[in-house]
Design a protein around this motif. Structure first.
Motif, PDB file in Angstrom:
ATOM      1  N   LYS A  59     -12.743  -1.740  -8.505  1.00 18.49           N
ATOM      2  CA  LYS A  59     -13.426  -1.695  -9.806  1.00 18.49           C
ATOM      3  C   LYS A  59     -14.867  -1.217  -9.690  1.00 18.49           C
ATOM      4  O   LYS A  59     -15.416  -0.660 -10.624  1.00 18.49           O
ATOM      5  N   GLY A  60     -15.482  -1.424  -8.537  1.00 16.77           N
ATOM      6  CA  GLY A  60     -16.867  -0.995  -8.347  1.00 16.77           C
ATOM      7  C   GLY A  60     -17.049   0.513  -8.375  1.00 16.77           C
ATOM      8  O   GLY A  60     -18.169   1.005  -8.482  1.00 16.77           O
ATOM      9  N   LEU A  61     -15.948   1.266  -8.291  1.00 18.01           N
ATOM     10  CA  LEU A  61     -16.023   2.734  -8.300  1.00 18.01           C
ATOM     11  C   LEU A  61     -15.812   3.324  -9.696  1.00 18.01           C
ATOM     12  O   LEU A  61     -15.852   4.535  -9.863  1.00 18.01           O
ATOM     13  N   PHE A  62     -15.603   2.478 -10.705  1.00 18.62           N
ATOM     14  CA  PHE A  62     -15.339   2.952 -12.068  1.00 18.62           C
ATOM     15  C   PHE A  62     -16.648   3.155 -12.828  1.00 18.62           C
ATOM     16  O   PHE A  62     -17.589   2.393 -12.670  1.00 18.62           O
ATOM     17  N   ALA A  63     -16.661   4.174 -13.675  1.00 18.24           N
ATOM     18  CA  ALA A  63     -17.767   4.382 -14.620  1.00 18.24           C
ATOM     19  C   ALA A  63     -17.144   4.703 -15.974  1.00 18.24           C
ATOM     20  O   ALA A  63     -16.235   5.524 -16.060  1.00 18.24           O
ATOM     21  N   LEU A  64     -17.640   4.036 -17.021  1.00 16.97           N
ATOM     22  CA  LEU A  64     -17.111   4.244 -18.363  1.00 16.97           C
ATOM     23  C   LEU A  64     -18.111   5.011 -19.201  1.00 16.97           C
ATOM     24  O   LEU A  64     -19.311   4.749 -19.152  1.00 16.97           O
ATOM     25  N   GLU A  65     -17.580   5.943 -19.973  1.00 23.42           N
ATOM     26  CA  GLU A  65     -18.383   6.717 -20.927  1.00 23.42           C
ATOM     27  C   GLU A  65     -19.660   7.260 -20.298  1.00 23.42           C
ATOM     28  O   GLU A  65     -20.751   7.106 -20.823  1.00 23.42           O
TER      29      GLU A  65
ATOM     30  N   THR B 178     -17.589  11.005 -21.011  1.00 23.55           N
ATOM     31  CA  THR B 178     -16.262  10.912 -20.403  1.00 23.55           C
ATOM     32  C   THR B 178     -15.702   9.523 -20.699  1.00 23.55           C
ATOM     33  O   THR B 178     -16.463   8.573 -20.882  1.00 23.55           O
ATOM     34  N   ASP B 179     -14.387   9.389 -20.757  1.00 23.85           N
ATOM     35  CA  ASP B 179     -13.772   8.093 -21.039  1.00 23.85           C
ATOM     36  C   ASP B 179     -13.784   7.189 -19.815  1.00 23.85           C
ATOM     37  O   ASP B 179     -14.151   6.030 -19.895  1.00 23.85           O
ATOM     38  N   LEU B 180     -13.370   7.725 -18.680  1.00 19.22           N
ATOM     39  CA  LEU B 180     -13.297   6.929 -17.463  1.00 19.22           C
ATOM     40  C   LEU B 180     -13.409   7.856 -16.263  1.00 19.22           C
ATOM     41  O   LEU B 180     -12.702   8.860 -16.192  1.00 19.22           O
ATOM     42  N   VAL B 181     -14.313   7.528 -15.357  1.00 18.14           N
ATOM     43  CA  VAL B 181     -14.469   8.283 -14.110  1.00 18.14           C
ATOM     44  C   VAL B 181     -14.356   7.291 -12.968  1.00 18.14           C
ATOM     45  O   VAL B 181     -14.918   6.194 -13.025  1.00 18.14           O
ATOM     46  N   VAL B 182     -13.608   7.653 -11.939  1.00 19.10           N
ATOM     47  CA  VAL B 182     -13.555   6.870 -10.711  1.00 19.10           C
ATOM     48  C   VAL B 182     -14.252   7.700  -9.639  1.00 19.10           C
ATOM     49  O   VAL B 182     -13.949   8.881  -9.459  1.00 19.10           O
ATOM     50  N   TRP B 183     -15.207   7.080  -8.943  1.00 11.99           N
ATOM     51  CA  TRP B 183     -15.976   7.752  -7.898  1.00 11.99           C
ATOM     52  C   TRP B 183     -15.319   7.487  -6.549  1.00 11.99           C
ATOM     53  O   TRP B 183     -14.613   6.490  -6.377  1.00 11.99           O
ATOM     54  N   ASP B 184     -15.570   8.360  -5.589  1.00 11.53           N
ATOM     55  CA  ASP B 184     -15.130   8.053  -4.230  1.00 11.53           C
ATOM     56  C   ASP B 184     -16.234   7.231  -3.556  1.00 11.53           C
ATOM     57  O   ASP B 184     -17.273   6.955  -4.145  1.00 11.53           O
ATOM     58  N   LYS B 185     -15.993   6.862  -2.309  1.00 11.01           N
ATOM     59  CA  LYS B 185     -16.952   5.984  -1.622  1.00 11.01           C
ATOM     60  C   LYS B 185     -18.266   6.696  -1.282  1.00 11.01           C
ATOM     61  O   LYS B 185     -19.242   6.068  -0.917  1.00 11.01           O
TER      62      LYS B 185
ATOM     63  N   TRP C 194      -5.461   1.729 -18.796  1.00 10.23           N
ATOM     64  CA  TRP C 194      -5.704   2.515 -17.584  1.00 10.23           C
ATOM     65  C   TRP C 194      -6.550   1.738 -16.576  1.00 10.23           C
ATOM     66  O   TRP C 194      -6.278   1.757 -15.373  1.00 10.23           O
ATOM     67  N   ILE C 195      -7.587   1.059 -17.058  1.00 14.59           N
ATOM     68  CA  ILE C 195      -8.436   0.265 -16.158  1.00 14.59           C
ATOM     69  C   ILE C 195      -7.575  -0.780 -15.449  1.00 14.59           C
ATOM     70  O   ILE C 195      -7.657  -0.957 -14.236  1.00 14.59           O
ATOM     71  N   ASN C 196      -6.736  -1.467 -16.218  1.00  7.81           N
ATOM     72  CA  ASN C 196      -5.854  -2.484 -15.647  1.00  7.81           C
ATOM     73  C   ASN C 196      -4.889  -1.863 -14.640  1.00  7.81           C
ATOM     74  O   ASN C 196      -4.719  -2.383 -13.530  1.00  7.81           O
ATOM     75  N   PHE C 197      -4.241  -0.764 -15.018  1.00 12.55           N
ATOM     76  CA  PHE C 197      -3.262  -0.111 -14.147  1.00 12.55           C
ATOM     77  C   PHE C 197      -3.897   0.351 -12.830  1.00 12.55           C
ATOM     78  O   PHE C 197      -3.381   0.086 -11.750  1.00 12.55           O
ATOM     79  N   LEU C 198      -5.045   1.013 -12.932  1.00 11.18           N
ATOM     80  CA  LEU C 198      -5.703   1.523 -11.722  1.00 11.18           C
ATOM     81  C   LEU C 198      -6.179   0.383 -10.815  1.00 11.18           C
ATOM     82  O   LEU C 198      -6.005   0.444  -9.601  1.00 11.18           O
ATOM     83  N   SER C 199      -6.770  -0.642 -11.407  1.00 11.21           N
ATOM     84  CA  SER C 199      -7.348  -1.711 -10.582  1.00 11.21           C
ATOM     85  C   SER C 199      -6.299  -2.699 -10.075  1.00 11.21           C
ATOM     86  O   SER C 199      -6.343  -3.085  -8.914  1.00 11.21           O
TER      87      SER C 199
ATOM     88  N   LEU D 142     -10.852  -6.424 -34.704  1.00 10.59           N
ATOM     89  CA  LEU D 142     -10.235  -6.884 -33.470  1.00 10.59           C
ATOM     90  C   LEU D 142     -11.070  -6.373 -32.304  1.00 10.59           C
ATOM     91  O   LEU D 142     -11.467  -5.205 -32.277  1.00 10.59           O
ATOM     92  N   TRP D 143     -11.353  -7.257 -31.354  1.00  8.24           N
ATOM     93  CA  TRP D 143     -12.167  -6.936 -30.192  1.00  8.24           C
ATOM     94  C   TRP D 143     -11.352  -7.173 -28.935  1.00  8.24           C
ATOM     95  O   TRP D 143     -10.468  -8.016 -28.902  1.00  8.24           O
ATOM     96  N   ILE D 144     -11.664  -6.411 -27.892  1.00  9.85           N
ATOM     97  CA  ILE D 144     -11.023  -6.575 -26.594  1.00  9.85           C
ATOM     98  C   ILE D 144     -12.118  -6.766 -25.549  1.00  9.85           C
ATOM     99  O   ILE D 144     -13.178  -6.134 -25.639  1.00  9.85           O
ATOM    100  N   PHE D 145     -11.857  -7.652 -24.589  1.00  2.00           N
ATOM    101  CA  PHE D 145     -12.837  -7.889 -23.542  1.00  2.00           C
ATOM    102  C   PHE D 145     -12.672  -6.831 -22.457  1.00  2.00           C
ATOM    103  O   PHE D 145     -11.594  -6.655 -21.903  1.00  2.00           O
ATOM    104  N   ASP D 146     -13.748  -6.104 -22.188  1.00  4.52           N
ATOM    105  CA  ASP D 146     -13.760  -5.072 -21.152  1.00  4.52           C
ATOM    106  C   ASP D 146     -14.193  -5.746 -19.853  1.00  4.52           C
ATOM    107  O   ASP D 146     -15.331  -6.191 -19.733  1.00  4.52           O
ATOM    108  N   THR D 147     -13.275  -5.817 -18.895  1.00  5.00           N
ATOM    109  CA  THR D 147     -13.561  -6.511 -17.635  1.00  5.00           C
ATOM    110  C   THR D 147     -14.550  -5.750 -16.756  1.00  5.00           C
ATOM    111  O   THR D 147     -15.155  -6.345 -15.865  1.00  5.00           O
ATOM    112  N   LEU D 148     -14.743  -4.468 -16.999  1.00  5.54           N
ATOM    113  CA  LEU D 148     -15.718  -3.706 -16.214  1.00  5.54           C
ATOM    114  C   LEU D 148     -17.133  -3.912 -16.742  1.00  5.54           C
ATOM    115  O   LEU D 148     -18.062  -4.155 -15.985  1.00  5.54           O
TER     116      LEU D 148
END
Length: 157
Positions: free
Chosen positions: A64-70, A82-89, A52-57, A29-35
């Protein structure tokens, strides 16, 4: 989409419901990662991360441009991800989320693992989640201490 998807039971999480793009291919089973704009093998941990990506965005309006995965980081000469990092501006880490599979209990050990990653990133906020239970911590760098929060952080300004 494959009709076998209807028979797959994915765990209900304690995060807002969303309708991810799922695909059954090569017996997996595969899931589409929108990021990352690609299909990923759907592991229990990935199920939590995508929620989490869905909830935060969508719900909390994090850009979404502030997210970094792994994101890779060195800890004790080992490359960790890391699993998910959100950066500030300003390009500084703002929120670190460590995702666990729903069956994984959030123990002192899981919190300590997330704190190791945090030690490198020094984000103001840290969330540890198995999708069912979430621990949200804020970090005060002056006293080097975490405080448990009752709500999730607002998007970075």
């Amino acid at each position: 989409m494959d009709s076998n998807l209807d028979q797959i039971q994915l765990p209900q999480l304690n995060l807002p419901h969303f309708e991810p793009q799922l695909l059954k291919k090569d017996g997996k089973l595969w899931i589409f990662d929108t990021l990352r704009k690609k299909q990923l093998v759907l592991t229990p941990e990935e199920w939590v991360r995508q929620h989490w990506i869905n909830f935060l965005s969508i719900q909390l309006k994090f850009p979404k441009g502030l997210f970094a995965l792994e994101k890779g980081l060195m800890y004790n000469q080992l490359l960790k991800r890391t699993d998910l990092v959100v950066w500030d501006k300003n390009g500084k880490p703002y929120l670190l989320i460590e995702c666990k599979a729903p069956k994984v209990k959030l123990t002192q050990k899981t919190i300590e693992q997330a704190c190791m990653y945090h030690k490198e990133l020094k984000s103001p906020f840290l969330i540890i989640s198995n999708g069912l239970q979430h621990i949200c911590l804020s970090f005060d760098p002056k006293v080097e201490k975490f405080t448990q929060e009752k709500s999730f952080p607002e998007p970075p300004i």
